[in-house]
Design a protein around this motif. Structure first.
Motif, short mmCIF file in Angstrom:
data_model
loop_
_atom_site.label_atom_id
_atom_site.label_comp_id
_atom_site.label_asym_id
_atom_site.label_seq_id
_atom_site.Cartn_x
_atom_site.Cartn_y
_atom_site.Cartn_z
N ASP A 392 0.82 -1.21 0.00
CA ASP A 392 0.00 0.00 0.00
C ASP A 392 0.86 1.27 0.00
OD1 ASP A 392 -2.28 -1.49 -0.02
OD2 ASP A 392 -2.67 -1.31 2.12
N SER A 393 2.06 1.16 0.57
CA SER A 393 2.93 2.35 0.66
C SER A 393 3.60 2.69 -0.67
CB SER A 393 4.01 2.12 1.73
OG SER A 393 4.96 1.16 1.28
N GLY A 394 3.58 1.76 -1.63
CA GLY A 394 4.21 2.02 -2.92
C GLY A 394 5.70 1.74 -2.95
N VAL A 395 6.26 1.22 -1.86
CA VAL A 395 7.69 0.90 -1.83
C VAL A 395 7.95 -0.33 -2.70
CG1 VAL A 395 9.60 0.14 -0.36
CG2 VAL A 395 8.00 1.88 0.46
N LYS A 396 8.92 -0.23 -3.58
CA LYS A 396 9.25 -1.34 -4.48
C LYS A 396 9.95 -2.45 -3.69
CE LYS A 396 11.91 -2.51 -8.64
NZ LYS A 396 12.86 -2.01 -9.66
N LEU A 397 9.53 -3.69 -3.91
CA LEU A 397 10.14 -4.85 -3.25
C LEU A 397 10.67 -5.81 -4.30
CD1 LEU A 397 10.71 -6.65 -0.76
CD2 LEU A 397 8.41 -7.59 -1.04
N THR A 398 11.94 -6.18 -4.17
CA THR A 398 12.57 -7.15 -5.06
C THR A 398 13.15 -8.27 -4.22
OG1 THR A 398 13.17 -5.38 -6.60
CG2 THR A 398 14.29 -7.49 -6.87
N GLU A 399 12.97 -9.49 -4.68
CA GLU A 399 13.47 -10.66 -3.94
C GLU A 399 14.25 -11.53 -4.90
OE1 GLU A 399 11.39 -14.56 -2.02
OE2 GLU A 399 10.46 -12.63 -1.52
N THR A 400 15.46 -11.94 -4.50
CA THR A 400 16.28 -12.80 -5.34
C THR A 400 16.80 -13.99 -4.52
OG1 THR A 400 18.39 -11.67 -4.86
CG2 THR A 400 17.07 -10.81 -6.67
N LYS A 401 17.20 -15.04 -5.22
CA LYS A 401 17.80 -16.18 -4.52
C LYS A 401 19.00 -16.68 -5.32
CE LYS A 401 15.37 -20.13 -6.52
NZ LYS A 401 14.83 -21.46 -6.21
N THR A 402 20.00 -17.17 -4.59
CA THR A 402 21.21 -17.74 -5.17
C THR A 402 21.48 -19.05 -4.46
OG1 THR A 402 22.08 -15.50 -5.53
CG2 THR A 402 23.64 -17.33 -5.70
N GLU A 403 21.73 -20.09 -5.22
CA GLU A 403 21.89 -21.41 -4.61
C GLU A 403 23.13 -21.51 -3.74
OE1 GLU A 403 21.70 -24.43 -7.55
OE2 GLU A 403 19.58 -24.06 -8.04
N ASP A 404 24.19 -20.77 -4.07
CA ASP A 404 25.44 -20.86 -3.32
C ASP A 404 25.69 -19.58 -2.54
OD1 ASP A 404 26.11 -23.42 -4.32
OD2 ASP A 404 26.81 -22.49 -6.18
N SER A 405 26.30 -19.73 -1.36
CA SER A 405 26.75 -18.59 -0.57
C SER A 405 28.26 -18.73 -0.37
CB SER A 405 26.04 -18.56 0.79
OG SER A 405 26.43 -17.44 1.54
N PRO A 406 29.04 -17.70 -0.69
CA PRO A 406 30.50 -17.85 -0.70
C PRO A 406 31.12 -18.28 0.62
CG PRO A 406 29.82 -15.82 -1.80
CD PRO A 406 28.61 -16.38 -1.14
N VAL A 407 30.54 -17.84 1.75
CA VAL A 407 31.16 -18.08 3.05
C VAL A 407 30.31 -18.97 3.95
CG1 VAL A 407 32.10 -16.99 5.14
CG2 VAL A 407 32.36 -15.87 2.90
N TYR A 408 29.01 -18.70 3.98
CA TYR A 408 28.13 -19.37 4.93
C TYR A 408 27.21 -20.36 4.22
CZ TYR A 408 29.73 -15.53 7.84
OH TYR A 408 30.52 -14.63 8.54
N ASP A 409 26.70 -21.33 4.99
CA ASP A 409 25.73 -22.27 4.41
C ASP A 409 24.48 -21.54 3.94
OD1 ASP A 409 27.40 -24.39 4.95
OD2 ASP A 409 26.48 -24.84 6.89
#
Length: 531
Positions: A392-409
């Motif tokens: 309702d506030s008009g704030v843009k929301l973007t969500e992404t995912k990556t299978e690997d994380s360089p340092v953490y699980d």
């Protein structure tokens, strides 16, 4: 012990499910709005069918309410927007009465095609009107479905078994699903033009209201049979009456009406019209099924946080809940951190999931993060209300995912673009990331700088220049203020460059502390955060 108010008649077996799970129930049916307002504050859950009507005023009084369960499909009697704003999950039971409602639609189709009610009435009056009722076969006719979801698809299966051709209008029906069901996916105008029989199976929304308007009904084939077991308000009842009287519509059978209970209706008494009093779900099997289902769903949510068939919150299975819970806690704390350091509001939010967490059900994690983010500026916000508030506030929301994380699980990162100010005409980005270590949420990145810190109840966050003397000056100031340091975590871009300090402290500093800290030449920004 959670406490649930049963506001409409419910199967004793369903009540026993609550009791077996350790949930107290109180049954009070027939409450009007004022009585429900007086009653609702002490309850964690509310069970309704269609008579009990928790509206916005009831929601305002529901200080402890966490979930409303509708034993059935339709939720017209529940103010979902008010429930969402209050943070109350609204669940229904879309599968418990699907077969029963589909069977009723087929039954009404046959009754209309052969005018069974009128023929029965005249026969029992002793008239024997054999020549007065020339029926219509349904085999090899085209059935037009408006809505091909849970109930509509079951109607389609039965119609195909009757050797009917089925054309379906449903914006959410995929071509693959249409092929699987054996139906033809068409646009509404095509359906109106081709269907010999039309039956409706959609909820009443702004998009579906009056979907069969007078204009659309006039586009249909001469001799149409019309069946509505979905919701009143989908069809222009005045237009149906006129078209029945003109013969354009051969017969109509309605189980639902724009105003219910329908003690009066413009269609009543019209020749070739059949009415039933909202009996679509009225079988012993269906009533038992939806009651048992809603009791299980509500008990799961109140006891474990599992969410099933919710209309205003992402679903979380009982199996997922334990895996999601620590990441939901992390997400909420990251959002809270970002919200507390975004002093001038924000225009855009980016959420990144890396590693194993990317394969989890991310919708509740996003909801938890947004709740933390918005709570900093808007107060009482939770996982239910947060996504709607942000939208309702008009704030843009973007969500992404990556299978690997360089340092953490697993890693969750939030980026918040703050609004432009005089000192920052283009705005700026606040970037944070965290993970779970030994079962606990940890902050591992601030403004791109690596560090590892915990979310202490009170944290002094300082963005400073990495110059000699800063840590000593900060320690001296805290000592003079009588504030004990619990934890101290540092990160920096490079020697002498930009740095971050996260200091867990045992008490909130005095009001002028931040002002004095900002006066230090090394300090760029300082804020006391609470978690």
């Amino acid at each position: 012990m959670p406490k649930v108010l049963i506001g409409d008649k419910l199967s004793p077996a369903a009540v026993e499910i609550f009791h077996a799970r350790g949930i107290e129930t109180v049954t009070k049916t027939g409450l009007n709005t004022e009585e429900l307002i007086a009653e609702i504050p002490e309850y964690d859950g509310l069970v309704v069918r269609s008579a009990c009507k928790p509206n916005a005023d009831v929601m305002a009084a529901a200080t402890n309410l966490k979930v409303i369960g509708r034993a059935g499909i339709g939720v017209d009697n529940i103010d979902i927007k008010a429930a969402t704003a209050k943070g109350v999950v609204v669940m229904n039971t879309p599968f418990g009465n699907a077969i029963t409602t589909a069977e009723h639609a087929i039954a009404l189709m046959f009754a209309a095609a052969r005018q069974i009610p009128a023929a029965n009435a005249e026969t029992q009056e002793g008239k024997w009107p054999k020549s007065g009722y020339m029926g219509t076969e349904v085999s090899y006719k085209t059935l037009g479905l408006i809505g091909c979801g849970n109930i509509g698809s079951r109607v389609a299966e039965r119609a195909i078994g009757l050797k009917m051709k089925v054309a379906a209008y449903d914006p959410f029906l995929t071509e693959e699903r249409a092929v699987e069901l054996g139906v033809e996916k068409v646009e509404l105008d095509e359906l109106l033009k081709r269907a010999d029989i039309i039956t409706l199976h959609v909820p009443l929304t702004d998009q579906t209201k009056n979907v069969l308007s007078r204009e659309n009904l006039q586009k249909t084939k001469e001799g149409l049979i019309l069946v509505n077991c979905a919701r009143g308000g989908l069809v222009d009842e005045e237009a149906v009456k006129d078209l029945l009287e003109s013969g354009h519509i051969k017969a109509a059978a309605f189980d639902v009406f724009a105003v219910e209970p329908a003690k009066e209706n413009v269609l009543f008494g019209t020749k070739n019209f059949i009415a039933t009093p909202h009996l679509g779900a009225a079988t012993t099997e269906a009533q038992e099924n939806v009651a048992l289902q809603v009791a299980e769903q509500m008990a799961d949510y109140l006891l474990s946080g599992a969410v099933t068939n919710a209309l205003n919150m992402p679903s979380i299975t009982a199996e997922e809940a334990p895996r999601i819970k620590p990441f939901a806690t992390l997400a909420e704390k990251l959002g809270s951190f970002a919200g507390q350091i975004s002093d001038f509001g924000y225009d855009e939010v980016v959420i990144e999931y890396e590693g194993e967490v990317a394969d989890l059900n991310r919708k509740p994690l996003t909801a938890a993060l947004l709740a933390g983010l918005l709570r900093a500026s808007r107060g009482d916000v939770n996982m239910v209300s947060a996504p709607a508030i942000l939208a309702d506030s008009g704030v843009k929301l973007t969500e992404t995912k990556t299978e690997d994380s360089p340092v953490y699980d697993s890693l969750i990162r939030i980026k918040v673009k703050t609004k432009a100010t005089q000192n920052a005409p283009e705005g700026g980005w606040r970037t944070l990331a965290g993970t779970i270590i030994a079962g606990q949420p940890r902050i591992v990145e601030v403004k791109g700088m690596a560090l590892e810190g915990d979310f202490a109840p009170t944290v002094l966050y300082v963005n400073n220049l990495d110059k000699p003397g800063f840590i000593g000056a900060l320690g001296q100031m805290l000592g003079e203020a009588g504030i004990n340091i619990a934890t101290f975590h540092l990160g920096r871009t490079e020697a002498g460059g930009e740095a971050i300090a996260l200091v867990g402290i045992d008490a909130v500093p005095p009001a002028d502390f931040i002002e004095k800290l900002d006066a230090l030449p090394q300090v760029r920004y300082a804020k006391v955060l609470t978690f």
